[in-house]
Design an enzyme around this catalytic site. Structure first.
Site, PDB file in Angstrom:
ATOM      1  N   ARG A 139     -12.082  -4.592  -8.001  1.00 56.46           N
ATOM      2  CA  ARG A 139     -11.760  -5.519  -6.271  1.00 56.46           C
ATOM      3  C   ARG A 139     -13.429  -5.272  -5.518  1.00 56.46           C
ATOM      4  NH1 ARG A 139      -8.361  -2.990  -1.918  1.00 56.46           N
ATOM      5  NH2 ARG A 139      -9.808  -1.383  -1.564  1.00 56.46           N
ATOM      6  N   ASP A 162       1.215  -4.554   8.545  1.00 54.33           N
ATOM      7  CA  ASP A 162       0.628  -3.454   8.288  1.00 54.33           C
ATOM      8  C   ASP A 162      -1.219  -4.786   8.429  1.00 54.33           C
ATOM      9  OD1 ASP A 162      -1.590  -2.569   7.626  1.00 54.33           O
ATOM     10  OD2 ASP A 162      -0.323  -0.632   6.809  1.00 54.33           O
ATOM     11  N   PHE A 186       0.722  -1.387   0.363  1.00 55.76           N
ATOM     12  CA  PHE A 186      -0.254  -0.159   0.150  1.00 55.76           C
ATOM     13  C   PHE A 186       0.713   1.234  -0.053  1.00 55.76           C
ATOM     14  CE2 PHE A 186      -2.800   3.283   1.692  1.00 55.76           C
ATOM     15  CZ  PHE A 186      -4.032   3.079   1.170  1.00 55.76           C
ATOM     16  N   TYR A 246     -11.504   1.058  10.412  1.00 55.50           N
ATOM     17  CA  TYR A 246     -12.944   1.027   9.534  1.00 55.50           C
ATOM     18  C   TYR A 246     -12.767  -0.078   8.405  1.00 55.50           C
ATOM     19  CZ  TYR A 246      -9.364   3.177   6.336  1.00 55.50           C
ATOM     20  OH  TYR A 246      -7.530   3.586   6.135  1.00 55.50           O
ATOM     21  N   LYS A 247     -12.497  -0.625   7.921  1.00 49.76           N
ATOM     22  CA  LYS A 247     -12.705  -1.405   7.179  1.00 49.76           C
ATOM     23  C   LYS A 247     -13.870  -2.532   8.321  1.00 49.76           C
ATOM     24  CE  LYS A 247      -8.079  -0.713   4.982  1.00 49.76           C
ATOM     25  NZ  LYS A 247      -9.025   0.412   3.640  1.00 49.76           N
TER      26      LYS A 247
END
Length: 418
Positions: A378, A204, A127, A229-230
């Site tokens: 995705r 991560d 990322f 928040y996922k």
């Protein structure tokens, strides 16, 4: 395999987690096939009341008197995340700051703990923020970044990573689940290889926490960060968490010396003296309101059980892959994630030359995926609230968009917000 919708419904009827869907706003009545839980989770129905309680009662009426319950919110919610989601021990996880800031703190602390070593290792396809933070720390310290190549679809090859480890490497920064393809990395194996080389690893966990079984204690993980928040459904901009193995805590000193990491903080002493334990990785005032929302989401995940969530994740993504093979592959769509469910996180990525236009067409038809460069759609069916029929219906819409070529009516150029 080409499962019928009735077969998908039968899977829902037998799903032990089916009752959790009703505990999320909109999950049963907004008409969306929401497959973007890997970007932003749905809001739990309990969250508004939790926020209102903190705002109206604790802040509105209690004012500063509420600090008695607020001051340890970072460690209290951190322990919920650690023991309920990550397989960590109490006192090893802290809720604080953003993922990027937490990564910076742990990376600098880890590099300081390996004096004489001048290389930081990361994945070339990780990322962007992770790579940027690594590059920034290296530039500030006169270190070298060693980027390890990875297959965009299959992820990192452990043998290639092993070849990048030597006596110069101080810290390795890697994602447990690749953000683009969903490829899983073996935490225990990589941690052991890095430790043999004398390096520390910062993981991560942003695309893993809440959907993938993570036993950090058993894996011997040193350090980790992740967002809430996922799959933890803490809401947009929710604070991140950091993990530091208990045996490392006294050895490490993070670079942002803030008041909340200070021993005897209310003595207002002239010099920084970090508190023992995970609290030394705190910096400033904890995000009290945001932490209330995170706590709701984490408790739901812990109640569901990460083992059951992981099993459903494998089943959901397996159905998605089967339908993509049967319905979408004839139209030029290719699987861009590992086919083996044991090597795949909770999202599946599909490649097509016109992925951006397809994404727009799907959104307009009530299916919410997301787009990733260069040409990927995705799909992230969050196991806590996504049904098997949601996956079936979404792929049926995807098939229709390909068959009628309605995607051709959408602009080829991406907008800034994707």
């Amino acid at each position: 395999m080409d499962p019928t919708r009735a077969a998908a419904q039968a899977l829902d009827d037998a799903d032990p987690l089916a009752g959790f869907r009703a505990r999320f706003t909109g999950a049963g009545d907004d008409g969306l096939r929401y497959l973007d839980g890997n970007s932003l989770g749905r809001m739990p129905r309990e969250t508004p009341a939790a926020l209102a309680r903190v705002a109206e009662q604790e802040w509105g009426r209690g004012l500063v008197g509420s600090w008695a319950s607020w001051i340890d919110v970072g460690t209290r919610v951190g322990d919920l995340i650690g023991t309920g989601v990550l397989g960590a021990r109490p006192g090893e996880v802290l809720l604080a700051d953003s993922t990027s800031v937490d990564l910076y703190k742990l990376l600098v602390a880890a590099a300081d703990a390996r004096p004489g070593r001048d290389v930081l290792v990361c994945c070339a396809d990780d990322f962007p923020t992770d790579r940027y933070v690594v590059a920034g720390v290296a530039a500030a310290r006169g270190m070298t970044v060693r980027e390890v190549p990875a297959d965009v679809d299959e992820g990192l090859d452990p043998a290639v990573l092993a070849g990048a480890l030597d006596g110069r490497v101080a810290v390795v920064v890697l994602s447990a689940v690749a953000y683009r393809s969903g490829a899983l990395v073996d935490l225990a194996a990589v941690t052991a290889a890095a430790r043999e080389a004398g390096a520390l690893v910062v993981w991560d966990l942003s695309h893993a926490a809440g959907a993938v079984e993570l036993d950090l204690a058993a894996a011997g993980a040193d350090l980790a960060v992740g967002c809430t928040y996922k799959y933890l459904n803490g809401g947009p901009g929710a604070p991140a968490f950091l993990y530091v193995r208990r045996e490392l805590q006294e050895e490490l000193r993070q670079p942002i010396w803030g008041w909340f990491g200070q021993r005897d903080q209310f003595a207002m002493g002239p010099a920084y003296d970090p508190v023992p334990g995970i609290g030394r990785f705190a910096v400033g005032t904890p995000p009290v309101l945001a932490a209330a929302a995170v706590e709701v989401g984490v408790r739901l995940v812990a109640e569901a059980g990460i083992g059951r969530l992981a099993a459903k994740r494998r089943a959901l993504t397996g159905l998605l892959v089967d339908l993509a093979d049967a319905w979408l592959a004839p139209h030029g769509v290719a699987l861009a994630s590992p086919r083996d469910p044991a090597r795949r996180g909770a999202h599946v990525t599909l490649a097509h030359p016109h992925a951006w236009q397809l994404t727009q067409a799907l959104v307009d038809r009530g299916v919410v995926p997301d787009f990733r460069t260069p040409d990927r759609v995705r799909l992230g069916p969050a196991p806590l609230y996504t049904r098997f029929v949601d996956v079936w219906d979404a792929l049926d819409v995807f098939r229709g968009v390909l068959e009628d070529r309605s995607w051709e009516g959408y602009p080829e150029e991406r907008s800034r917000v994707t």
